[in-house]
Design an enzyme around this catalytic site. Structure first.
Site, PDB file in Angstrom:
ATOM      1  N   ASP A  13     134.820 -24.345 -14.224  1.00 55.99           N
ATOM      2  CA  ASP A  13     135.710 -24.749 -13.143  1.00 55.99           C
ATOM      3  C   ASP A  13     135.137 -24.360 -11.786  1.00 55.99           C
ATOM      4  OD1 ASP A  13     138.174 -22.129 -13.647  1.00 55.99           O
ATOM      5  OD2 ASP A  13     136.015 -22.105 -13.360  1.00 55.99           O
ATOM      6  N   TYR A  14     135.496 -25.138 -10.825  1.00 59.12           N
ATOM      7  CA  TYR A  14     134.969 -24.910  -9.488  1.00 59.12           C
ATOM      8  C   TYR A  14     136.093 -24.496  -8.568  1.00 59.12           C
ATOM      9  CZ  TYR A  14     131.341 -27.938 -11.278  1.00 59.12           C
ATOM     10  OH  TYR A  14     130.357 -28.488 -12.023  1.00 59.12           O
ATOM     11  N   LYS A  15     135.720 -23.914  -7.484  1.00 53.12           N
ATOM     12  CA  LYS A  15     136.683 -23.702  -6.416  1.00 53.12           C
ATOM     13  C   LYS A  15     136.747 -25.010  -5.652  1.00 53.12           C
ATOM     14  CE  LYS A  15     135.880 -18.959  -5.377  1.00 53.12           C
ATOM     15  NZ  LYS A  15     135.078 -18.189  -4.464  1.00 53.12           N
ATOM     16  N   VAL A  16     137.859 -25.675  -5.723  1.00 52.89           N
ATOM     17  CA  VAL A  16     137.961 -26.960  -5.052  1.00 52.89           C
ATOM     18  C   VAL A  16     138.507 -26.746  -3.655  1.00 52.89           C
ATOM     19  CG1 VAL A  16     138.890 -29.270  -5.190  1.00 52.89           C
ATOM     20  CG2 VAL A  16     138.386 -28.030  -7.267  1.00 52.89           C
ATOM     21  N   THR A  17     137.792 -27.224  -2.664  1.00 48.90           N
ATOM     22  CA  THR A  17     138.279 -27.052  -1.304  1.00 48.90           C
ATOM     23  C   THR A  17     138.741 -28.369  -0.734  1.00 48.90           C
ATOM     24  OG1 THR A  17     136.056 -27.364  -0.500  1.00 48.90           O
ATOM     25  CG2 THR A  17     136.768 -25.123  -0.834  1.00 48.90           C
TER      26      THR A  17
END
EC number: 3.6.4.12
Lengths: 659, 612
Positions: B26-30
């Site tokens: 999972d990514y840090k979604v900005t």
């Protein structure tokens, strides 16, 4: 059928007699050391939480308490604790109730241990693999002994319990004799496993510092390997490698009472409206997202329509070259080893033929693997594995198309700016030379690995148990620092650190590395508050419209110069942010206006007018002088362009309005 | 059988646990990613190829559709738009641009949109396109401007903006320099707002020349040496799909770390997940009346007082050796902390020291971040070249995030590989292979079996050779996920029944049998004695086991109370199997929520110690 149980019973025998209290001046008495060994050992057992049972027998005690106490036999022996799973109570008892006592335990008693343990414990545990561990007694007068069998430490050692001190120089003949005797007793006690590890107390303590590695009983997965419908081979799979996790989870408890019953977690559902109206769980149904749509899809329907298959299988789809299955494409979190069933010789031969054929051809089988009917099928590769004492197939999961993300990255080698020079390359070369973690043995053609990761116990578990243990024994004190041995185990080996000093200095000289000044870390509210902050943010931006700049934009920190898309907005933002000097921003804007005017198009003229408006409004606020100087310049440009403006929708009148 | 059963459940639990914790990808979604397809709708696009090959337009629509559906599966929050230019009709937000037809606004793709794109495919599609849009004049400048408005109208924060132009005309304005110039200016405006413009140029008679016009339109490649413009136009659907696919996903670093070689030598690297297990998405709860999604709130409160508990009023506990050990919440976190995030070089090892079976997690990919530390790419590149040349890997200690315990990883060099069309299929960088600790290796007891003779092995080799194929990792679709989405699609679009999915990981038994011919029998004759049937034996065994198991289980499951109490007292409940424990729970009326062994044991222990 004989039930095979994987736990064992273990009797700890400790001499507490008077000889244990003797020690040379300045040395810790053997009793204390022995006690430490026992404590560490019990600790490990407590945290390992396997079903191994433990008993503690003290001898050399003043009193006598054992079931064989008859006719003056087996005197001065106390069965302190019968076989049961060890707990903190036992640890506390050892701490507080086991003291040096004054009786002498003699050799005869020692030999009696076998009988004692057999009589006392074995009848209750028939058929259980009983395993006796003896801790040292009388011969530990002059500690420490240099250990005789100094086995390579590491992962395999903790399967066996600690033994007793080894022989070494400086022992009297008498001591040696008694030692041999002990050894003889111990070896005869345990034929299957052999008490092959002999430690001095100090070694034992070091070994026992490590908490036990997590052990799980290998579970058989019987299945059939099929090639088409005509050929099948019976196999049994065992999980061989998998990321082990702690068996226990943290439980939430109330801070006051420490009771988990006092804390209740409850999940409520509410509508996404202003009142956050709560709805009952029964009034909700299940749905799934299909892109922007949400599709109601009940559990029943889902079960009915979902993908179904025939269950357990290990079916060959085909065979392929080993090098087509790339190591970095391994998926899943485990490796399963497939053997033939123990009692089926024919399956063994058939499987062996397959393993060897694959091995000789350098190929693998691509298979469909399904654990059971309820689990999702996988595609994977079965690698041949031919070892000296066994053969097997190793199954690893491979990716599905949906799992892959095909990223492309800029080339490194074909880039002249980035490619390293020959001197740089040779610096890296000598670094690699100095940091090789393998050593050539003189007598062996094989290379010796000096840093085996798979011999290191998981530091997270070690630390976890260390802290738990500390808290249990010393409540109310802060957590201890990390154990030095654990810290050291995670570091570069000393030999390497020393060797690589010079090459590293060279690298430092040859490769300049400059940390780039960050203009401002792009820390957005979304990062801080999670992605749900996105919507409110957008809302906020809307509300701020009269300010005519976008909050989101400022938060992003993306405006660094006056761009061509919306120069007026950029200009305003920059003035607000004060990130650039006013003069410079003005200059950028005038430059943009000139650019816009050179485009012969109504849209651009309109744009330039908004720019001028913005410029005027800001200039009035900030600095009147720059405005007037610009104004002169602008008017000149305007005049110059006037002819071309003719025919456009911007009338001179409009232009005048602006001023 | 009882034991097998117990195992069965343990195993299942294991898998669940793994699934729960494995969120490596999972990514840090900005912000949202966005993608605009700007498709040429001029007459040239509709010309069919020779031998009935699909027209360029048709091909494009197929690609658009596949991107839509794959977005729905893999990243439904991304925004996608479909815009045609060179149309006769115009349709755009303020209708200020002629010859631009916004077919789909920038939004999350959904079932309806997929259908609408489907409608544009094939013969019928071409007719529909002619009816609704027609072909007219071309002004790429206006089209780009219109796209720019699409972006600016979006109130969400966009993190990645990409625009793909599909065309087969290298001179769209036929030499009208004013229009060309306008298009260039507009393109540079777009690029300035962070939009990346790609050209997906398609085959046309006489070849497609990028140089005169499109060179200035498209974005500069990430570095100069990269051949940003694939000079060869696409003429196959497969190529086009590959090209679009490679660009369509934004590569985003999971983490940016320093690779520390030694004191003060830090190379900035990004970690990328190139393979993440795709799962069925989690269900969402909807309100029965309105089908609107509901939000869930979890609250922790005190049982007795009913008041909400603040984080400070909660502690964490574990029980070992009958003793409860309590810690503060931040202590629990601090236990996991060893070092700050980063990669620390331990040394190098020859490749053969990396064992195939040392696998615990999917690998990730490492690429330098020149933007963080200048000079990173050069040192990284030198390391990569030398490691690959000398056939060694780098062993590192890796802390991937804050408060994550360290893992050791092997950095395996991977040189860049390109295909004939100069399209990269293997990127340059290090693959990061996670290595197991001692705890992760299980001790097995391999059975002693006789080895096969060379004749038997040779026969098997024949079989193996008959069933050879070339493995490609992207060849297998996940039937479970595909079926799930087909079902949803059917429900979303009110279809009668879901489309059939082909299970690609099902062995093609008939084909295999046919290919093997008599070989299977010959091999069996060599290894199995007459009358040996591997299938019937185990099946028969299993059947009796089941019959016997059911009959046996009942009496066995009950344990006398005394014995149970003794177990509780000695802490030896763990010896009993799960079914027995469950039975015991029933016997004493202990209600358990969990099915894990430990939970059963805990429940029984509390119950029986209370009543003593």
């Amino acid at each position: 059928m004989k039930r095979w149980r994987a736990f064992s019973a273990l009797v700890l025998c400790m001499d507490v007699g008077f000889s244990m209290s003797n020690s040379a001046p300045g040395e810790e008495p053997p009793f204390e050391l022995a006690k430490k060994v026992i404590q560490k050992f019990v600790q490990r057992q407590v945290f390992a939480e396997n079903k191994d049972e433990l008993a503690l027998v003290l001898f050399g005690t003043d009193s006598t308490k054992n079931p064989l106490d008859r006719d003056g036999q087996y005197q001065n022996i106390t069965v302190h604790r019968h076989l049961m799973i060890p707990d903190f109570e036992l640890l506390e008892e050892i701490e507080n109730q086991v003291h040096p006592e004054s009786q002498q335990a003699d050799c005869i008693l020692l030999i009696g241990i076998e009988a004692l343990s057999n009589n006392t414990f074995n009848f209750t545990f028939q058929g259980i693999y009983s395993y006796l561990c003896i801790l040292p007694y009388f011969c530990v007068l002059s500690l420490p002994f240099p250990a005789e069998d100094d086995e390579e430490g590491g992962g395999d050692s903790d399967r066996r319990g600690p033994g007793h001190p080894g022989t070494g120089k400086g022992l009297s003949r008498e001591q040696k004799e008694s030692l041999d005797l002990v050894k003889h007793v111990m070896l005869s006690l345990d034929e299957e496993d052999g008490l092959d590890q002999v430690y001095t107390f100090r070694d034992a303590i070091e070994q026992l510092c490590m908490f036990k590695r997590i052990e799980r009983r290998p579970m058989a997965w019987p299945c059939q390997l099929t090639i088409g419908s005509c050929l099948s081979i019976r196999i049994v799979g065992y999980k061989a490698v998998t990321e082990e996790r702690l068996k226990k989870m943290w439980v939430t408890v109330d801070a006051q009472s420490n009771q988990k019953e006092d804390v209740k977690r409850e999940t409520v559902y509410c509508l996404d409206d202003d009142n956050e109206t709560e709805v009952k769980k029964d009034d909700t149904i299940q749905g799934f997202r299909y892109g922007s749509d949400i599709v109601p899809f009940s559990k029943v329907d889902q079960d009915q329509m979902k993908y179904k298959h025939d269950g357990k299988c290990f079916a060959v789809l085909g065979f392929t070259k080993q090098n087509l299955v790339r190591r970095h494409q391994f998926m899943g979190s485990q490796v399963v080893k497939m053997f033939a069933p123990k009692d089926d010789e024919h399956a063994g031969v058939a499987l062996s033929a397959l393993i060897r054929a694959l091995d000789e051809l350098q190929m693998v089988a691509i298979v469909r693997y399904a654990y059971d009917r309820r689990s999702n099928p996988q595609v994977g590769a079965a690698f041949p594995c031919v070892k000296q004492d066994y053969e097997c197939l190793m199954y690893v999961q491979l990716p599905f198309m949906e799992d892959l993300r095909q990223f492309t990255f800029p080339s490194l080698e074909n880039n002249k700016k980035l490619s390293p020079s020959d001197t740089q390359l040779s610096a890296v070369d000598s670094l690699i030379d100095s940091m090789m973690l393998v050593q050539k043995d003189d007598d062996d053609a094989d290379q010796k690995d000096i840093f085996k990761v798979h011999h290191i116990p998981n530091p997270a578990f070690q630390r976890h148990f260390q802290c738990l243990h500390h808290r249990a024994v010393n409540p109310g004190t802060p957590l201890p620092p990390m154990e030095p041995w654990l810290k050291a185990a995670l570091e570069r080996p000393d030999v390497i650190s020393e060797r690589c000093q010079a090459p590293l200095e060279e690298i430092k000289r040859k490769f300049p590395l400059i940390e780039v000044e960050k203009k401002k870390k792009l820390k957005t509210s979304a990062q801080i508050f999670g992605k749900d902050a996105e919507e409110p943010d957008a809302k906020k931006a809307k509300g701020d419209e009269e300010e005519d700049y976008n909050l989101a934009d400022i938060a992003e920190g993306s405006v660094t110069s006056v761009g061509s898309v919306d120069p007026a907005r950029d200009f305003r933002t920059l003035i607000k942010l004060k990130s650039l000097p006013f003069g410079e921003v003005c200059q950028q804007l005038t430059h943009r206006i000139e650019q816009l005017l050179s485009n012969k198009n109504t849209h651009y003229y309109m744009k330039s007018i908004t720019c001028i408006q913005a410029f005027r409004e800001q200039s009035v606020k900030v600095n009147k002088h720059s405005l007037s100087s610009f104004w002169e310049k602008l008017m000149m440009t305007w005049e110059f362009l006037k002819d071309e403006v003719e025919g456009s929708t911007v009338s001179k009148n409009e232009a005048n309005q602006v001023t | 059988m009882a034991e097998w059963n117990a195992y069965y459940q343990n195993e299942d639990e294991d898998e669940e646990q793994e699934e729960g914790e494995q969120s490596g990808g999972d990514y840090k979604v900005t912000g949202r990613d966005s993608l605009v397809f700007l498709v040429d709708a001029s007459k040239e696009m509709f010309i069919k190829g020779e031998d009935g090959e699909p027209s360029n337009f048709d091909m494009t629509m197929q690609v658009v559709r596949s991107v839509y559906t794959s977005k729905i599966i893999s990243s439904h929050r991304d925004l996608v738009a479909l815009v045609f230019y060179g149309t006769e009709q115009s349709k755009n937000p303020r209708n200020s641009f002629k010859y631009v037809y916004v077919y789909h606004d920038l939004d999350e793709p959904g079932a309806k949109r997929v259908q609408e794109v489907d409608a544009l495919r094939g013969e019928k599609g071409a007719r529909l396109a002619a009816e609704t849009m027609g072909s007219g004049e071309t002004s790429l400048g206006d089209a780009l401007w219109c796209c720019a408005n699409l972006y600016s109208d979006i109130k969400l924060r966009l993190s990645h903006k990409r625009l793909m132009i599909f065309t087969c005309r290298d001179e769209p304005h036929r030499g009208d320099s004013a229009k060309d110039r306008q298009a260039r200016t507009k393109a540079s405006d777009l690029k300035e707002t962070g939009v990346i413009i790609d050209l997906m140029h398609l085959m046309k008679p006489g070849g497609f020349d990028v140089a005169p016009f499109f060179r200035d339109i498209v974005s500069q490649p990430e570095d100069e040496s990269e051949l940003g413009l694939h000079l060869e136009p696409c003429d196959k659907l497969e190529d086009l799909q590959k090209r679009v696919r490679a660009k369509e996903q934004k590569k985003r670093a999971m983490a940016r770390l320093n690779l520390c070689l030694g004191e003060g030598i830090n190379v900035a690297v990004g970690i990328y997940a190139t393979a993440v297990t795709a799962r069925k998405p989690a269900a969402i709860r909807l309100y029965r009346e309105t089908n609107e999604p509901v939000r869930s709130k979890t609250r922790t409160f005190h049982m007795q007082t009913g008041s909400l508990l603040l984080p400070s009023e909660i502690k964490k506990a574990q029980t070992y050796g009958k003793k409860q050990i309590v810690m503060e919440r931040d202590e629990v976190d601090s236990i996991k902390k060893f070092q700050d995030p980063g990669l620390y070089l331990i040394g190098f090892k020859p490749m053969e020291k990396l064992k195939t079976h040392h696998h615990i997690r999917p690998a990730v990919f490492l690429y330098p971040e020149e933007g963080e530390v200048k000079g990173s790419a050069c040192l990284f590149s030198a390391l990569l070249m030398k490691c690959s040349e000398r056939n060694v890997f780098a062993l590192c200690r890796c802390v991937s995030r804050r408060n994550y315990p360290p893992r050791f990883v092997a950095l395996v060099p991977q040189r860049e590989e390109v295909d004939e069309g100069k399209v990269q299929f293997t990127p340059p960088g290090f693959n990061v292979i996670y290595l197991p600790y001692a705890d992760d290796l299980r001790t097995l007891d391999p059975p002693q079996c006789p080895s096969a003779s060379q004749i038997q092995v040779d026969k098997m080799k024949e079989i193996v050779s008959k069933l050879r194929f070339k493995y490609r990792s992207e060849a297998f679709e996940n039937p479970v996920i595909q079926q799930h989405y087909r079902n949803l699609e059917a429900l979303a679009l009110d279809m009668m029944a879901p489309e059939d999915t082909e299970d690609l990981i099902m062995p093609k038994v008939d084909q295999i049998n046919h290919r093997l011919g008599p070989l299977a029998e010959e091999f069996k004759d060599l290894v199995y004695p007459a009358g040996y049937n591997p299938e019937s034996k185990s099946v028969a065994k299993r059947k009796t086991a089941i019959v016997g198991g059911v009959a046996e289980k009942k009496p066995k499951a009950e344990v006398p109370e005394d014995e149970l109490r003794a177990h509780v007292q000695n802490g030896t409940l763990g010896k009993l199997t799960v079914p027995v424990l469950k039975e015991a729970c029933k016997q004493f009326g202990v209600r358990t929520t969990g099915t894990k062994k430990q939970e059963l044991i805990d429940a029984l222990t509390t119950r029986l110690t209370d009543t003593v």
